[in-house]
Design a protein around this motif. Structure first.
Motif, PDB file in Angstrom:
ATOM      1  N   HIS A   9       0.870  -1.172   0.000  1.00  0.00           N
ATOM      2  CA  HIS A   9       0.000   0.000   0.000  1.00  0.00           C
ATOM      3  C   HIS A   9       0.907   1.222   0.000  1.00  0.00           C
ATOM      4  O   HIS A   9       1.637   1.464   0.978  1.00  0.00           O
ATOM      5  CB  HIS A   9      -0.922   0.007   1.217  1.00  0.00           C
ATOM      6  N   GLY A  10       0.909   1.967  -1.073  1.00  0.00           N
ATOM      7  CA  GLY A  10       1.779   3.130  -1.176  1.00  0.00           C
ATOM      8  C   GLY A  10       3.233   2.730  -1.072  1.00  0.00           C
ATOM      9  O   GLY A  10       3.699   1.822  -1.764  1.00  0.00           O
ATOM     10  N   ILE A 118       0.095   0.571   8.684  1.00  0.00           N
ATOM     11  CA  ILE A 118      -0.174   0.059   7.337  1.00  0.00           C
ATOM     12  C   ILE A 118       0.253  -1.401   7.236  1.00  0.00           C
ATOM     13  O   ILE A 118      -0.481  -2.242   6.693  1.00  0.00           O
ATOM     14  CB  ILE A 118       0.521   0.919   6.261  1.00  0.00           C
ATOM     15  N   LYS A 153      -5.189   3.209  16.214  1.00  0.00           N
ATOM     16  CA  LYS A 153      -5.481   3.712  14.864  1.00  0.00           C
ATOM     17  C   LYS A 153      -6.321   2.730  14.064  1.00  0.00           C
ATOM     18  O   LYS A 153      -7.157   3.126  13.261  1.00  0.00           O
ATOM     19  CB  LYS A 153      -4.194   4.003  14.105  1.00  0.00           C
ATOM     20  N   THR A 188     -12.129  -4.367   5.436  1.00  0.00           N
ATOM     21  CA  THR A 188     -10.698  -4.097   5.324  1.00  0.00           C
ATOM     22  C   THR A 188     -10.226  -3.219   6.469  1.00  0.00           C
ATOM     23  O   THR A 188     -10.856  -2.193   6.757  1.00  0.00           O
ATOM     24  CB  THR A 188     -10.341  -3.469   3.973  1.00  0.00           C
ATOM     25  N   LEU A 190      -7.239  -1.840   6.263  1.00  0.00           N
ATOM     26  CA  LEU A 190      -6.524  -0.785   5.551  1.00  0.00           C
ATOM     27  C   LEU A 190      -7.445   0.409   5.315  1.00  0.00           C
ATOM     28  O   LEU A 190      -7.019   1.559   5.396  1.00  0.00           O
ATOM     29  CB  LEU A 190      -5.996  -1.328   4.219  1.00  0.00           C
ATOM     30  N   GLY A 191      -8.710   0.162   5.069  1.00  0.00           N
ATOM     31  CA  GLY A 191      -9.682   1.225   4.871  1.00  0.00           C
ATOM     32  C   GLY A 191      -9.879   2.108   6.082  1.00  0.00           C
ATOM     33  O   GLY A 191     -10.280   3.265   5.954  1.00  0.00           O
ATOM     34  N   ARG A 192      -9.568   1.606   7.267  1.00  0.00           N
ATOM     35  CA  ARG A 192      -9.696   2.403   8.484  1.00  0.00           C
ATOM     36  C   ARG A 192      -8.629   3.502   8.573  1.00  0.00           C
ATOM     37  O   ARG A 192      -8.770   4.441   9.345  1.00  0.00           O
ATOM     38  CB  ARG A 192      -9.592   1.528   9.721  1.00  0.00           C
ATOM     39  N   LEU A 193      -7.570   3.361   7.795  1.00  0.00           N
ATOM     40  CA  LEU A 193      -6.487   4.348   7.835  1.00  0.00           C
ATOM     41  C   LEU A 193      -6.685   5.475   6.829  1.00  0.00           C
ATOM     42  O   LEU A 193      -5.943   6.443   6.855  1.00  0.00           O
ATOM     43  CB  LEU A 193      -5.141   3.666   7.570  1.00  0.00           C
ATOM     44  N   SER A 194      -7.653   5.350   5.962  1.00  0.00           N
ATOM     45  CA  SER A 194      -7.874   6.378   4.926  1.00  0.00           C
ATOM     46  C   SER A 194      -8.589   7.588   5.463  1.00  0.00           C
ATOM     47  O   SER A 194      -9.301   7.570   6.394  1.00  0.00           O
ATOM     48  CB  SER A 194      -8.701   5.796   3.784  1.00  0.00           C
TER      49      SER A 194
END
Length: 194
Positions: A9-10, A118, A153, A188, A190-194
Motif C-alpha cells: 500500500h503506497g 499500514i 489507529k 478491510t 486498511l480502509g480504516r487508515l484512509s
C-alpha cells in the motif's frame, strides 16, 4: 501454506522473509538495540543471544519452516523497498478456532511515519481474505505507547490484561491483548487508515 505475494500500500509493503534478509535484519537489529531491547522476548533461563548480535540465518530458517508447516507467516516490512522491520504471524490455528497472533517491530529511523499501522493492516487483511481466518490477536506491553497507537489507529478491541504473559527484557511482563474478527473489520482494516 502457500507463500503470499507482495502485499503493498503506497510506499509500505510486506514480503515473506527470505534467506537474503538475514544480514540486513541482523544489521537493523544491531543498530536498534537500545530502541528494541525493552520489547524483545528473552529466555527465562538467561540463555540466548541478543537479537542482532549473532547471525539471523537460523531464525530465518525457523520462520520459513513455520510457513511451510502452516503455523506462521513471517514478513519483512519494507519502506520504499528497504527492509525497515519485521512482522510475524504466529500460532495460526485452523479448525474451529481460525485465528492467529501478530507481532511486529520497525526501526527507530522510520518510527512515527505510519509504517507500522499500514503493515499491520495489510497483514490482517491478508489473514482474513486470503487465509480465511476469523480472528487476529495482538498482545502489547502496556508501556509500549508506540505499539498501542497502532492498535488504536486500527480500532482493535481491547480484551484485557494478561499478567506475567511473556518473558521480555529479562522478566515476566504483563501484556494488554487486542483483537479483531473478520466481521468487525468491516471488510478491510486498511480502509480504516484512509
Amino acid at each position: 501454506m502457500e507463500e503470499p505475494a507482495l502485499l503493498q500500500h503506497g510506499r509500505v509493503a510486506l514480503r515473506v522473509i527470505h534467506r537474503r534478509d538475514a544480514d540486513p535484519l541482523r544489521s537493523l537489529l544491531e543498530r536498534n538495540r537500545q530502541w528494541l531491547r525493552r520489547w524483545e522476548a528473552t529466555h527465562p533461563s538467561g540463555r540466548g543471544a541478543e537479537p542482532g548480535s549473532v547471525s539471523m540465518r537460523p531464525t530465518v530458517r525457523l520462520l520459513r519452516r513455520q510457513l511451510s508447516l502452516g503455523s506462521g507467516v513471517p514478513f519483512v516490512v519494507l519502506h520504499d523497498g528497504e527492509v525497515v522491520g519485521q512482522l510475524s504471524v504466529s500460532e495460526v490455528s485452523g479448525g474451529a478456532l481460525q485465528s492467529a497472533q501478530l507481532g511486529y517491530w520497525v526501526s527507530e529511523h522510520v518510527a512515527g511515519r505510519g509504517i507500522a499501522p499500514i503493515a499491520v493492516a495489510l497483514a490482517i487483511d491478508y489473514l482474513f481474505h486470503e487465509l480465511g481466518l476469523h480472528r487476529v490477536e495482538i498482545c502489547i506491553r502496556p508501556e509500549n505507547t508506540a505499539s498501542l497507537r497502532v492498535v488504536e489507529k486500527l480500532g482493535l478491541r481491547a480484551e484485557g490484561r494478561r499478567d506475567a504473559y511473556i518473558h521480555i527484557d529479562g522478566a515476566w511482563r504483563d501484556h494488554d491483548c487486542f483483537a479483531v474478527t473478520r466481521e468487525e473489520s468491516g471488510g478491510t482494516l486498511l480502509g480504516r487508515l484512509s
